[in-house]
Design a protein around this motif. Structure first.
Motif, PDB file in Angstrom:
ATOM      1  N   VAL A 633     -22.479  -8.968 -26.927  1.00  0.00           N
ATOM      2  CA  VAL A 633     -23.111  -9.541 -25.737  1.00  0.00           C
ATOM      3  C   VAL A 633     -22.803  -8.638 -24.541  1.00  0.00           C
ATOM      4  O   VAL A 633     -21.710  -8.700 -23.968  1.00  0.00           O
ATOM      5  CB  VAL A 633     -22.610 -10.971 -25.462  1.00  0.00           C
ATOM      6  N   PRO A 634     -23.731  -7.771 -24.143  1.00  0.00           N
ATOM      7  CA  PRO A 634     -23.493  -6.909 -22.976  1.00  0.00           C
ATOM      8  C   PRO A 634     -23.381  -7.732 -21.697  1.00  0.00           C
ATOM      9  O   PRO A 634     -24.046  -8.769 -21.548  1.00  0.00           O
ATOM     10  CB  PRO A 634     -24.730  -6.004 -22.935  1.00  0.00           C
ATOM     11  N   LYS A 635     -22.568  -7.250 -20.779  1.00  0.00           N
ATOM     12  CA  LYS A 635     -22.455  -7.940 -19.495  1.00  0.00           C
ATOM     13  C   LYS A 635     -23.711  -7.722 -18.649  1.00  0.00           C
ATOM     14  O   LYS A 635     -24.125  -8.608 -17.892  1.00  0.00           O
ATOM     15  CB  LYS A 635     -21.212  -7.459 -18.752  1.00  0.00           C
ATOM     16  N   LEU A 656     -52.816   2.593 -19.151  1.00  0.00           N
ATOM     17  CA  LEU A 656     -51.617   3.390 -19.396  1.00  0.00           C
ATOM     18  C   LEU A 656     -50.416   2.568 -18.958  1.00  0.00           C
ATOM     19  O   LEU A 656     -50.429   1.969 -17.870  1.00  0.00           O
ATOM     20  CB  LEU A 656     -51.682   4.695 -18.605  1.00  0.00           C
ATOM     21  N   GLY A 657     -49.397   2.533 -19.793  1.00  0.00           N
ATOM     22  CA  GLY A 657     -48.234   1.725 -19.457  1.00  0.00           C
ATOM     23  C   GLY A 657     -46.957   2.318 -20.005  1.00  0.00           C
ATOM     24  O   GLY A 657     -46.970   3.196 -20.884  1.00  0.00           O
ATOM     25  N   GLY A 658     -45.871   1.846 -19.463  1.00  0.00           N
ATOM     26  CA  GLY A 658     -44.572   2.302 -19.936  1.00  0.00           C
ATOM     27  C   GLY A 658     -43.491   1.342 -19.519  1.00  0.00           C
ATOM     28  O   GLY A 658     -43.658   0.523 -18.606  1.00  0.00           O
ATOM     29  N   GLY A 659     -42.361   1.431 -20.205  1.00  0.00           N
ATOM     30  CA  GLY A 659     -41.262   0.540 -19.912  1.00  0.00           C
ATOM     31  C   GLY A 659     -39.922   1.201 -20.120  1.00  0.00           C
ATOM     32  O   GLY A 659     -39.808   2.212 -20.818  1.00  0.00           O
ATOM     33  N   VAL A 660     -38.903   0.605 -19.519  1.00  0.00           N
ATOM     34  CA  VAL A 660     -37.533   1.062 -19.675  1.00  0.00           C
ATOM     35  C   VAL A 660     -36.666  -0.159 -19.968  1.00  0.00           C
ATOM     36  O   VAL A 660     -36.832  -1.213 -19.348  1.00  0.00           O
ATOM     37  CB  VAL A 660     -37.041   1.816 -18.410  1.00  0.00           C
ATOM     38  N   ARG A 661     -35.768  -0.005 -20.940  1.00  0.00           N
ATOM     39  CA  ARG A 661     -34.859  -1.087 -21.326  1.00  0.00           C
ATOM     40  C   ARG A 661     -33.422  -0.579 -21.272  1.00  0.00           C
ATOM     41  O   ARG A 661     -33.128   0.493 -21.810  1.00  0.00           O
ATOM     42  CB  ARG A 661     -35.172  -1.578 -22.737  1.00  0.00           C
ATOM     43  N   TYR A 662     -32.559  -1.355 -20.641  1.00  0.00           N
ATOM     44  CA  TYR A 662     -31.155  -0.987 -20.522  1.00  0.00           C
ATOM     45  C   TYR A 662     -30.282  -2.071 -21.148  1.00  0.00           C
ATOM     46  O   TYR A 662     -30.411  -3.252 -20.814  1.00  0.00           O
ATOM     47  CB  TYR A 662     -30.765  -0.800 -19.055  1.00  0.00           C
ATOM     48  N   LEU A 663     -29.415  -1.667 -22.071  1.00  0.00           N
ATOM     49  CA  LEU A 663     -28.427  -2.549 -22.672  1.00  0.00           C
ATOM     50  C   LEU A 663     -27.051  -2.022 -22.316  1.00  0.00           C
ATOM     51  O   LEU A 663     -26.709  -0.877 -22.658  1.00  0.00           O
ATOM     52  CB  LEU A 663     -28.587  -2.594 -24.194  1.00  0.00           C
ATOM     53  N   GLY A 664     -26.266  -2.841 -21.623  1.00  0.00           N
ATOM     54  CA  GLY A 664     -24.952  -2.402 -21.196  1.00  0.00           C
ATOM     55  C   GLY A 664     -23.944  -2.358 -22.329  1.00  0.00           C
ATOM     56  O   GLY A 664     -24.232  -2.693 -23.483  1.00  0.00           O
ATOM     57  N   LYS A 665     -22.744  -1.951 -22.002  1.00  0.00           N
ATOM     58  CA  LYS A 665     -21.661  -1.836 -22.971  1.00  0.00           C
ATOM     59  C   LYS A 665     -21.304  -3.214 -23.535  1.00  0.00           C
ATOM     60  O   LYS A 665     -21.306  -4.215 -22.827  1.00  0.00           O
ATOM     61  CB  LYS A 665     -20.438  -1.221 -22.298  1.00  0.00           C
ATOM     62  N   SER A 666     -21.013  -3.254 -24.835  1.00  0.00           N
ATOM     63  CA  SER A 666     -20.563  -4.496 -25.469  1.00  0.00           C
ATOM     64  C   SER A 666     -19.342  -4.195 -26.328  1.00  0.00           C
ATOM     65  O   SER A 666     -19.002  -3.030 -26.563  1.00  0.00           O
ATOM     66  CB  SER A 666     -21.677  -5.116 -26.313  1.00  0.00           C
ATOM     67  N   TYR A 667     -18.700  -5.274 -26.832  1.00  0.00           N
ATOM     68  CA  TYR A 667     -17.453  -5.123 -27.563  1.00  0.00           C
ATOM     69  C   TYR A 667     -17.522  -5.847 -28.906  1.00  0.00           C
ATOM     70  O   TYR A 667     -18.519  -6.501 -29.225  1.00  0.00           O
ATOM     71  CB  TYR A 667     -16.286  -5.630 -26.714  1.00  0.00           C
TER      72      TYR A 667
END
Length: 732
Positions: A633-635, A656-667
Motif C-alpha cells: 500500500v503506497p503512501k 490523441l491522448g496520454g496519461g501518467v501514473r505514479y505509484l509511491g514506495k511501498s513495504y
C-alpha cells in the motif's frame, strides 16, 4: 472517440471491439451479426405504432441512468452507493464511476486496468488468476449488478471489461447494503444490458505477445413495439503473455433479453458462459534478483518457473440470472435480482519453493541455491469448484412528510456459497531462472479431496434518503446472520451475527458544491480455520469520512475531495512464519486523503486526474508487526489522463491522448524490503469517423520494469511491461 461534428448522440452507447484470433474468428463474428434480426430498419410509422414505441429524448443529462450508457468520462448518477438511481453529488460517500467511453479511450484490456486512473486504487498486481484491488488499505469486494461476483479463492474466471457498461467504486465500509464487505469498499461491475435503439459492432484487435481477439456486441428491439429487447456480447481471444509458455485465451458469450410489457414492469434475463485458458504469471521470485542485487543480474520478467505442458490455470464459468422491477404506483416499486453461478478451475503450478531445509540451512522462503542461479520448486495440483446462489429483494418508496422528501429502501438478501477442492502436492527439479531447462518433475498421481465449505448468509436492511430543502440525510441499518460449515469438521463451524450502521449528511450549496459527512461500518465473515483448527473471526470495519463534491451547472465536470479515518479488526493475512497458514491482525488503522477531477470541454477534451494519500498501519497486535505499514500500500499515488479530439487536413474524427501514473514506495508488511516508486506512461491515437474506428494504445510506453509488491515471506512480483494494442471497430 469522435469529432465534435460526428460524435454519436448522447443517448447512444459506446461501441468498441477487441483483438482478433484468426481470420476465421472474424468470419464467425460477421455471421453472428447476420443472424441477428434487424428490426430497427426504417418503416412507415402509423399513429398507433408511434404511440407504442418508447420515447427517446436526445438531451444527454435527461436520459442518464445509473445503469445506462454515458457519453464521455463524467457520470452524474449511480446506483452502487444507495441501490437506488441517485445523483452522485447527493451521495455522502466517495464514489468513482469509470464509464464505457473511458474504458474504450484507455483500451482497458483487463478489469484491473479499468481503475488505473481512479484515485486511491492500487491494482498493479500482474496476475492471471484474479484481479486484486487495494483501496484505503483493504481489498475491494467485486460485485456484478449489485450481487457478489465470487466467493472463495482461485475458483472462478476474471471479468472481461468488454461486457461492462461501467465500473463503480464505492470506497470504504459498505455492509449496510451489501452484507459481506471489507473496509476497501465495493467494486460494482454494471453489465451491458439490452437497449431500445439498435446498435451492432464487431471489433478486431491485435497486440503484443501475439494477441488476437475478435469481439461482437449486438443490441436492439425484437418487435416493433419495443417490448422485447435483446443483447449479445461475444469475445474470442488467442494470446500469449509477457511470461514464456503462459497463454491468455478466452471464449465468452453473454446473451441477455429484456421484456417490458409496460412502462412499469421490466424483466431482464442474463446468462454468461466464459472459458479461459492461462497459467502462472506470478513467479514468486526471491528478493535476490528482483529487489536485491544478484550475481547474475535481474531475473528476466519473461522467466517461467513452471513446466510447459503441466502448468495451467484453466477456468470455466456459467451463470444464469434475472433483474426484475415492477412499479405499483407513484409510491412503491419492487425489485428482485437473482443469479446462480457455477465455476470450475484446473490449477497446476510449479513455483519457487517456500519449504525450509534444516540440513542445508535453507530458510522457509524463496532463495537461490549456492550457485546463485537456480531455485528449488514446489508443485501443486488443484481442481477447484464453486457454486453461488444469490437473491436480493428490494422495495423502494417515494413519499413526503411535510416538507421532507423520502426515498425509503427496504430489502432482504440471501446467498449460498459452496466451495470444493481436490489437491495434490509434489516437487519439481531445481530451475535455472537465467537459462531455464524444463522437464524435471513428477506430477502427483493421487489427489486428496479437501472438505467442502458451505456458507450461508441472510440479511435484512433499511435505508432512508431524506431531502429537506438543500439538506440530504441518509440513514441505514442492517442485520446479518452468516453460518460457515466445513465438511467433517464440526469444531470449526462458525455462526456469526452482526448489525451494521450507516449515516450521512450532504448540503447542496450554490455553484454546484456539496460538502458531506458520513459514518459507515462493514462485516465480513471469513469462514474456515487456521492450521490449528481455530475458526477465523469475522472481519469488522468502521469509518468516518468528510468531503466535498463539485458539479458545476452546465458543465460536464466533477470534482471529489475526501478525508477519512477507518479501523479494521480481525483482518486475515499470510503467516510470516508459515506461508501455508493465515493469521488475523488485531487492528489496522488507515487515514487518508483522496482527490479526483474528471471533465470535458466542448466535447473536444476529456480528462481525469487523481491523487491519494494513504497511511495504513497495524495499530493493535501482540506481534512484531505492531506499528508497521500494510504490505503493498503506497503512501502516495497519483495519475492524470488527457485526450484531445481534432481534425487533420479537414478530416475530422482524430483523437490523441496520454496519461501518467505514479505509484509511491511501498513495504513488505514489516517495514522492510521497500519497493521503489515508479512512474508509468500510457498513450493512444485513434480515428473515429462514421461506422469505423481505428485505434492504437500503448501501455507502459517506456517499457519500464517495475516491482509491484515484495512480501515479508520472501517473494516479489513484477508488474506489466509495455503492451501495444491496435483495434478496428465497425458499427452497423
Amino acid at each position: 472517440m469522435t469529432s465534435k461534428k460526428h460524435r454519436r448522440p448522447a443517448w447512444r452507447p459506446t461501441w468498441r471491439i477487441s483483438h482478433t484470433r484468426r481470420a476465421t474468428l472474424a468470419a464467425t463474428a460477421m455471421a453472428l451479426g447476420a443472424a441477428v434480426p434487424a428490426y430497427a430498419e426504417e418503416k412507415d410509422e402509423s399513429a398507433e405504432t408511434r404511440k407504442a414505441l418508447p420515447t427517446i429524448t436526445v438531451t444527454g443529462d435527461a436520459v442518464e441512468s445509473a445503469t445506462g450508457p454515458v457519453t464521455g468520462f463524467v457520470a452524474r448518477r449511480g446506483g452502487t452507493a444507495t441501490k437506488t438511481d441517485t445523483p452522485l453529488i447527493e451521495t455522502p460517500q466517495a464514489i468513482s464511476v469509470i464509464t464505457r467511453d473511458q474504458m474504450e479511450a484507455q483500451s482497458a484490456l483487463t478489469l484491473r486496468e479499468t481503475t488505473n486512473y481512479t484515485a486511491g486504487v492500487v491494482s498493479s498486481n500482474f496476475d492471471s488468476r484474479v484481479d486484486r484491488f487495494k483501496v484505503r488499505g483493504g481489498d475491494a469486494i467485486e460485485y456484478l449488478d449489485g450481487l457478489q461476483r465470487s466467493y472463495g479463492v482461485y475458483n472462478t474466471t476474471r471479468a472481461d471489461p468488454y461486457t461492462l457498461e461501467r465500473v463503480e467504486l464505492l470506497r470504504g465500509p459498505s455492509s449496510v447494503l451489501y452484507g459481506q464487505g471489507g473496509i476497501g469498499g465495493v467494486l460494482n461491475l454494471v453489465s451491458k444490458r439490452p437497449q431500445a435503439e439498435r446498435q451492432r459492432e464487431v471489433q478486431v484487435q491485435l497486440g503484443s505477445h501475439s494477441r488476437k481477439q475478435v469481439t461482437a456486441d449486438f443490441t436492439g428491439p425484437l418487435d416493433t413495439e419495443g417490448k422485447w429487447l435483446y443483447r449479445l456480447v461475444a469475445v474470442n481471444r488467442d494470446s500469449g503473455t509477457q511470461v514464456d509458455h503462459v497463454p491468455d485465451d478466452r471464449i465468452l458469450l453473454a446473451p441477455s433479453l429484456t421484456w417490458r410489457p409496460s412502462a412499469d414492469t421490466s424483466l431482464t434475463l442474463q446468462a454468461l458462459y466464459q472459458k479461459d485458458k492461462s497459467g502462472s504469471l506470478i513467479g514468486f521470485f526471491p528478493w535476490q534478483g528482483t529487489l536485491l542485487p544478484s550475481l547474475y543480474g535481474q531475473i528476466p520478467t519473461s522467466t517461467f518457473t513452471g513446466e510447459p505442458g503441466f502448468d495451467r490455470y484453466d477456468t470455466r464459468n456459467t451463470s444464469l440470472g434475472y433483474l426484475f422491477s415492477h412499479r405499483f404506483n407513484d409510491t412503491w416499486t419492487f425489485r428482485q435480482n437473482l443469479r446462480s453461478t457455477e465455476s470450475k478451475v484446473v490449477y497446476n503450478s510449479s513455483y519457487t519453493s517456500f519449504t525450509a531445509n534444516r540440513l542445508t540451512g535453507r530458510p522457509a522462503r524463496p532463495v537461490f541455491n549456492a550457485d546463485q542461479r537456480t531455485i528449488e520448486r514446489d508443485l501443486i495440483v488443484q481442481l477447484n469448484g464453486g457454486k453461488m446462489l444469490l437473491l436480493d429483494n428490494q422495495a423502494e418508496a417515494h413519499f413526503k412528510t411535510g416538507a421532507a422528501e423520502h426515498t425509503l429502501l427496504v430489502g432482504a438478501d440471501f446467498q449460498r456459497n459452496e466451495t470444493s477442492q481436490l489437491t495434490g502436492r509434489g516437487r519439481a527439479g531445481a530451475l535455472d531462472v537465467y537459462a531455464p531447462v524444463y522437464g524435471n518433475y513428477s506430477a502427483p498421481t493421487f489427489l486428496t479431496r479437501q472438505p467442502a465449505v458451505l456458507q450461508k448468509q441472510a440479511g435484512i436492511y433499511v435505508q432512508d434518503q431524506v431531502k429537506y430543502g438543500r439538506w440530504i440525510g441518509l440513514l441505514g441499518l442492517r442485520h446479518d446472520k452468516a453460518t460457515t460449515d466445513t465438511e467433517g469438521r464440526p469444531a470449526v463451524a462458525v455462526d456469526d451475527k452482526a448489525t451494521t450502521k450507516r449515516a450521512g449528511l450532504v448540503y447542496l450549496a450554490d455553484g454546484g458544491w456539496a460538502p458531506y459527512l458520513s459514518y459507515a461500518e462493514s462485516f465480513l465473515p471469513l469462514g474456515g480455520a487456521d492450521v490449528n483448527n481455530k475458526p477465523f473471526k469475522p472481519q469488522r470495519g468502521k469509518q468516518w469520512e468528510a468531503g466535498v463534491k463539485w458539479e458545476p451547472e452546465g458543465q460536464r465536470t466533477s470534482f471529489l475531495a475526501a478525508v477519512y479515518d477507518l479501523r479494521d479488526t480481525n483482518r486475515k493475512t499470510t503467516d510470516p512464519t508459515n506461508p501455508l497458514n493465515s493469521v488475523q491482525l488485531g487492528e489496522v488503522h488507515v487515514k487518508g486523503l483522496e482527490l479526483e477531477y474528471k471533465g470535458s470541454i466542448g466535447r473536444d477534451w476529456d480528462w481525469v486526474a487523481s491523487y491519494a494519500y494513504t497511511d495504513a498501519r497495524v495499530s493493535r497486535s501482540t506481534g512484531s508487526d505492531l506499528g508497521k505499514r500494510i504490505s503493498g500500500v503506497p503512501k502516495h499515488t497519483a495519475s492524470a489522463w488527457l485526450m484531445r479530439r481534432f481534425s487533420i487536413g479537414g478530416v475530422p474524427g482524430f483523437s490523441l491522448g496520454g496519461g501518467v501514473r505514479y505509484l509511491g514506495k511501498s513495504y513488505d508488511g514489516m517495514d522492510a524490503n521497500p519497493v521503489p516508486s515508479v512512474t508509468l506512461l500510457d498513450a493512444m491515437f485513434a480515428w473515429d469517423n462514421g461506422p469505423l474506428r481505428l485505434s492504437l494504445n500503448v501501455g507502459n510506453l517506456t517499457d519500464k520494469v517495475q516491482l509491484t509488491t515484495c512480501l515479508a515471506r520472501g517473494d516479489c512480483f513484477y508488474g506489466q511491461r509495455r503492451t501495444v494494442t491496435a483495434a478496428a471497430t465497425y458499427r452497423f
